[in-house]
Design a protein around this motif. Structure first.
Motif, PDB file in Angstrom:
ATOM      1  N   UNK A   1       0.830  -1.204   0.000  1.00 13.55           N
ATOM      2  CA  UNK A   1       0.000   0.000   0.000  1.00 13.55           C
ATOM      3  C   UNK A   1       0.870   1.261   0.000  1.00 13.55           C
ATOM      4  N   UNK A   2       1.943   1.259   0.784  1.00 12.45           N
ATOM      5  CA  UNK A   2       2.833   2.423   0.811  1.00 12.45           C
ATOM      6  C   UNK A   2       3.526   2.602  -0.536  1.00 12.45           C
ATOM      7  N   UNK A   3       3.960   1.511  -1.136  1.00 19.87           N
ATOM      8  CA  UNK A   3       4.595   1.606  -2.455  1.00 19.87           C
ATOM      9  C   UNK A   3       3.646   2.250  -3.466  1.00 19.87           C
ATOM     10  N   UNK A   4       2.379   1.843  -3.402  1.00 17.28           N
ATOM     11  CA  UNK A   4       1.393   2.363  -4.360  1.00 17.28           C
ATOM     12  C   UNK A   4       1.086   3.836  -4.100  1.00 17.28           C
ATOM     13  N   UNK A   5       0.891   4.198  -2.840  1.00 18.79           N
ATOM     14  CA  UNK A   5       0.474   5.565  -2.516  1.00 18.79           C
ATOM     15  C   UNK A   5       1.619   6.571  -2.611  1.00 18.79           C
ATOM     16  N   UNK A   6       2.862   6.088  -2.439  1.00 21.89           N
ATOM     17  CA  UNK A   6       4.010   6.996  -2.433  1.00 21.89           C
ATOM     18  C   UNK A   6       4.981   6.676  -3.563  1.00 21.89           C
ATOM     19  N   UNK A   7       4.464   6.119  -4.642  1.00 29.12           N
ATOM     20  CA  UNK A   7       5.294   5.743  -5.786  1.00 29.12           C
ATOM     21  C   UNK A   7       6.072   6.941  -6.307  1.00 29.12           C
ATOM     22  N   UNK A   8       7.343   6.742  -6.525  1.00 28.51           N
ATOM     23  CA  UNK A   8       8.200   7.814  -7.027  1.00 28.51           C
ATOM     24  C   UNK A   8       8.907   8.597  -5.951  1.00 28.51           C
ATOM     25  N   UNK A   9       8.405   8.515  -4.719  1.00 25.11           N
ATOM     26  CA  UNK A   9       9.021   9.272  -3.623  1.00 25.11           C
ATOM     27  C   UNK A   9       9.879   8.396  -2.728  1.00 25.11           C
ATOM     28  N   UNK A  10       9.544   7.110  -2.636  1.00 22.38           N
ATOM     29  CA  UNK A  10      10.305   6.190  -1.806  1.00 22.38           C
ATOM     30  C   UNK A  10      10.499   4.870  -2.526  1.00 22.38           C
TER      31      UNK A  10
END
Length: 234
Positions: free
Chosen positions: A202-211
Motif C-alpha cells: 500500500x505504501x509503495x502504491x500511494x508513495x510511488x516515485x518518492x520512496x
C-alpha cells in the motif's frame, strides 16, 4: 536534543527486554531495575518512570506514592492489573498514566511522549514542530501524524502511517520482519506477518516515485527516500 531518560521498574524479564529493545530503537535512554527498593534507591537522573505494580519486594502502588512524594517526574504505570480500582488508586497516588498488559511498544512510546509534552510543552519555534523531509517530494509531520507528497496530503491508514514513520526513522537501514512487527503492531505479536507485506504494498502504491521499499528475502525491508518507484520483489 538529548535522549529521554527512562527508569523502567519491571521484574518480568521478557516484558522488560522487549521494552528495552523497543525504547532503545527509538532513541530512549533506559535504565532497568527489577524491584521497588532499587527504584527508590536509583540515584541517576531520569525524565519518566515506567512502573510495574506487581514487584517482588513491595507493591508498586507504594513505590508510586514514594516517588511522587519526592519528585514531580512523570510516572506511567504498566501492569497486568486491569481492575478499575487499581487504575483509580494509581492515578490518585500521582501516576500520570496507566497502561494495561499486554501492550505494544509503540503504545508505550506514545504515552511517554504524551506525558513529556505535558511537562515540557513545545513552543511554536521548536525544531520538533517542523515536518521531516525525505527527498524532494515527501514530508512527514510526526507531531500531527500527516504525510504529504508534492505538498498534497496523502490518506494513509493508521498502520500504514505507523509503518512509514518507523521505516523513515532510519532511511537505508535494513529492518527485520520481527523488528517491524514488534514496533508497528505489537511487542507480543506471534501471528503471520503477511499483513506487513500488504501494508508495504500500500505504501509503495500511494508513495510511488518518492520512496523505494526494498524487500530483502528472508530478512525484511529497507526504505530509501527519493529513489523513484519501488519495483523491488521479495
Amino acid at each position: 536534543m538529548r535522549s529521554v531518560r527512562v527508569l523502567l521498574v519491571e521484574d518480568d524479564e521478557p516484558v522488560a527486554e522487549s521494552l528495552l529493545r523497543g525504547l532503545s530503537r527509538y532513541g530512549f535512554d533506559v535504565e532497568w531495575v527489577t524491584t521497588g527498593g532499587a527504584a527508590l534507591g536509583h540515584e541517576g537522573p531520569y525524565d519518566v518512570v515506567l512502573l510495574d505494580l506487581g514487584l517482588p519486594d513491595t507493591d508498586g502502588l507504594d513505590v508510586c506514592r514514594a516517588l511522587r512524594g519526592r519528585s514531580a517526574v512523570p510516572i506511567i504505570v504498566i501492569s497486568a492489573r486491569s481492575d478499575e480500582t487499581d487504575r483509580v488508586v494509581g492515578l490518585e497516588l500521582g501516576a500520570d498514566d496507566y497502561v494495561s498488559k499486554p501492550f505494544g511498544v509503540r503504545e508505550v512510546i506514545a504515552r511517554i511522549r504524551a506525558v513529556m509534552r505535558r511537562v515540557r510543552p513545545r513552543t511554536p519555534s521548536s525544531p520538533e514542530s517542523t515536518p521531516d523531509r525525505y527527498g524532494a517530494r515527501l514530508t512527514i509531520d510526526r507531531r500531527a501524524a500527516r504525510v504529504r507528497l508534492d505538498g498534497q496530503e496523502v490518506a494513509l491508514a493508521p498502520k500504514e502511517y505507523d509503518l512509514l514513520a518507523f521505516l523513515t526513522e532510519e532511511p537505508g537501514a535494513l529492518m527485520s520482519r520481527e523488528q517491524i512487527m514488534e514496533a508497528v503492531w505489537d511487542a507480543n505479536w506471534f501471528g503471520p506477518t503477511k499483513t506487513l507485506d500488504v501494508h508495504v504494498a500500500a505504501l509503495r502504491r500511494k508513495l510511488a516515485g518518492a520512496i523505494t521499499i526494498e524487500a530483502v528475502r528472508g530478512v525484511g525491508f529497507r526504505l530509501e527516500a527519493g529513489k523513484g518507484a519501488d519495483d523491488a520483489a521479495s
